[in-house]
Design an enzyme around this catalytic site. Structure first.
Site, short mmCIF file in Angstrom:
data_model
loop_
_atom_site.label_atom_id
_atom_site.label_comp_id
_atom_site.label_asym_id
_atom_site.label_seq_id
_atom_site.Cartn_x
_atom_site.Cartn_y
_atom_site.Cartn_z
N CYS A 50 0.82 -1.21 0.00
CA CYS A 50 0.00 0.00 0.00
C CYS A 50 0.86 1.26 0.00
O CYS A 50 0.40 2.33 -0.41
CB CYS A 50 -0.95 0.01 1.20
SG CYS A 50 -0.11 -0.11 2.80
N ARG A 52 4.27 1.35 -1.31
CA ARG A 52 5.35 1.39 -2.29
C ARG A 52 5.08 0.43 -3.43
O ARG A 52 4.40 -0.60 -3.27
CB ARG A 52 6.69 1.08 -1.63
CG ARG A 52 6.85 -0.33 -1.11
CD ARG A 52 8.20 -0.51 -0.41
NE ARG A 52 8.28 0.28 0.80
CZ ARG A 52 9.03 1.38 0.96
NH1 ARG A 52 9.80 1.79 -0.04
NH2 ARG A 52 9.03 2.05 2.08
N GLN A 140 6.67 -8.89 3.74
CA GLN A 140 6.26 -8.55 2.38
C GLN A 140 7.42 -8.67 1.40
O GLN A 140 7.24 -9.13 0.27
CB GLN A 140 5.67 -7.14 2.36
CG GLN A 140 4.34 -7.03 3.10
CD GLN A 140 3.89 -5.58 3.26
OE1 GLN A 140 4.70 -4.66 3.36
NE2 GLN A 140 2.58 -5.38 3.28
N MET A 214 -10.98 0.97 14.59
CA MET A 214 -10.21 0.81 15.83
C MET A 214 -10.53 -0.53 16.47
O MET A 214 -9.64 -1.23 16.97
CB MET A 214 -10.53 1.95 16.80
CG MET A 214 -9.77 1.87 18.11
SD MET A 214 -8.03 2.36 17.97
CE MET A 214 -8.21 4.15 18.02
#
Length: 445
Positions: A50, A52, A140, A214
């Protein structure tokens, strides 16, 4: 050996642009399958998150062949570098995504050689992340590398770079505390406050008020912390049902909150209510029915879900949003203190990486040079001893052999020392290739 990266990140590109340039699973699979065919022998790893979008390319025209390490600093002779590499990679990205080439060129920058390696190590160690020290990016990076491996899109250069980046990131994790400081309110609440009150969440009744973002983040930390008796209380049950299915937890309407408070060991507020969910007097009556059991209340809501005076009740421990934000700020400052230490570790690992590459490049050449010198020395020694036809005694013959050895070593020392010095400087003078040509070493070894 040139590693090249084309990409953009949260540092320099707005989210609406990153969305257009992001690689879906289908885009990634296509890119990995086509890259080696488009650029014969080239390697590719695609990292798209999200924050890069980065493509790491190497080999083939992006990393020249003989003495590949000579290109480690990214001078690019013999392969694509600079604007040519940017053009080739940006066109490939444009084709992968079906986006205008101008868009890709405008927003994606290219890094080469040491700059690309530095960047990869920073990314893997999460020093380039929006939240420095977040743990997700290393997994990732590893997933991106594993996916490229599965697609047979990797090779010696990407193997070396990504494996080294993983080692570097692990050192940062173990030798600094940069990853151990929680920065989100839910992570601090569950990871730092709860252990101060309860040894474990297993068997504890946890009542979570609210079903928004939240609440969802808090649920993740609760389940990661071992919570196994969890109930969501919410005014609207549609969103609560969605979370219940996702996390396999119980749900109750807001009207059931009083009885849930009596049962609760841990009570958490995350709603958007403008008024306290239960007034202080009612809460006191409910607490009196709990037979003196300890209750921890985490009020993560703004406005607050619980009247602050409940913290004065016996056996009730109340932490409000401002308390937890203060802990987040302290943690952030502690992370910032660890940044120089973490960067020093990465600098060491980058140097280690390039030293390893340099040894791979110079080692075979030095071995070839020694073999060639040994062959010439042996042939000339045998010719001389043949002419002497045994006229010298063994001691003199031994001295002649030692003299030939000393002469050979003295002649070899300057070129080999220069080659090592040039390797340490990133092969800036091109001695590796010069020695191959001067001594006619070819590509053997």
């Amino acid at each position: 050996m040139t590693l090249q990266m084309i990409g953009c990140s949260h540092h320099d590109t707005a989210v609406e642009i990153r969305e257009q340039l992001s690689f879906s699973n289908e885009h990634t699979q296509w890119a990995l399958a086509q890259f080696g065919e488009r650029f014969e022998g080239a390697e590719l790893v695609v990292l798209s998150t999200c924050n890069r979008v980065e493509l790491y390319a190497a080999g083939g025209v992006f990393g020249v062949g003989i003495g590949a390490v000579a290109q480690a600093t990214g001078d690019g002779s013999g392969g694509l570098s600079g604007e040519k590499a940017r053009l080739a990679l940006s066109r490939f990205v444009s084709e992968c995504l079906g986006k205008p080439h101008d868009l890709v060129q405008e927003h994606m920058t290219i890094r080469q050689g040491r700059d690309a390696v530095d960047h990869l190590f920073l990314v893997a160690a999460s020093l380039d992340s929006m939240v420095v020290g977040e743990a997700q990016i290393l997994s990732q990076v590893k997933q991106a590398y594993d996916l490229a491996n599965a697609a047979n899109a990797t090779g010696p250069i990407t193997h070396a770079a990504f494996q080294a980046s993983n080692r570097a990131a692990k050192r940062v994790q173990t030798e600094t505390t940069i990853h151990r400081r929680r920065l989100s309110v839910p992570s601090v609440a569950i990871g730092e406050v709860v252990p101060e009150v309860f040894d474990t969440l297993r068997g504890k009744r946890v009542v979570l008020c609210g079903a928004g973002e939240m609440a969802e983040e808090t649920l993740r930390y609760l389940q990661a912390g071992g919570s196994d008796n969890l109930c969501i209380v919410n005014r609207g049950l549609e969103r609560a049902h969605a979370l219940a299915q996702q996390f396999d937890v119980e749900i109750q309407p807001l009207t059931a909150l009083p009885e849930q408070i009596v049962q609760a060991d841990l009570l958490i507020g995350t709603t958007s209510s403008e008024h306290p969910l239960v007034d202080a007097e009612t809460f006191a009556r409910l607490n009196a029915r709990r037979s003196g059991r300890t209750m921890l209340v985490l009020d993560l809501a703004v406005p607050r879900d619980f009247d602050p005076v409940i913290g004065d009740l016996p056996d009730v421990f109340l932490y409000q949003i401002d308390d937890l934000r203060a802990a987040c700020d302290r943690n952030r400052r502690e992370r910032e203190k660890q940044w120089p230490k973490a960067k020093k570790i990465l600098d060491e690992e980058v140097e280690r990486f390039f030293e390893s590459l340099q040894q791979r490049a110079t080692g075979p050449v030095i071995a070839q040079l020694r073999r060639r010198a040994e062959e010439v020395k042996t042939a000339e020694l045998q010719r001389l001893l043949g002419k002497l036809n045994g006229a010298t005694d063994p001691a003199v013959t031994k001295e002649i052999e030692k003299s030939f050895d000393r002469l050979t070593n003295k002649l070899l020392h300057p070129p080999m020392a220069s080659l090592r010095d040039d390797a340490a400087a990133g092969h800036s003078r091109g001695l590796l290739e010069a020695l191959r040509h001067l001594f006619n070493l070819g590509d053997e070894g």
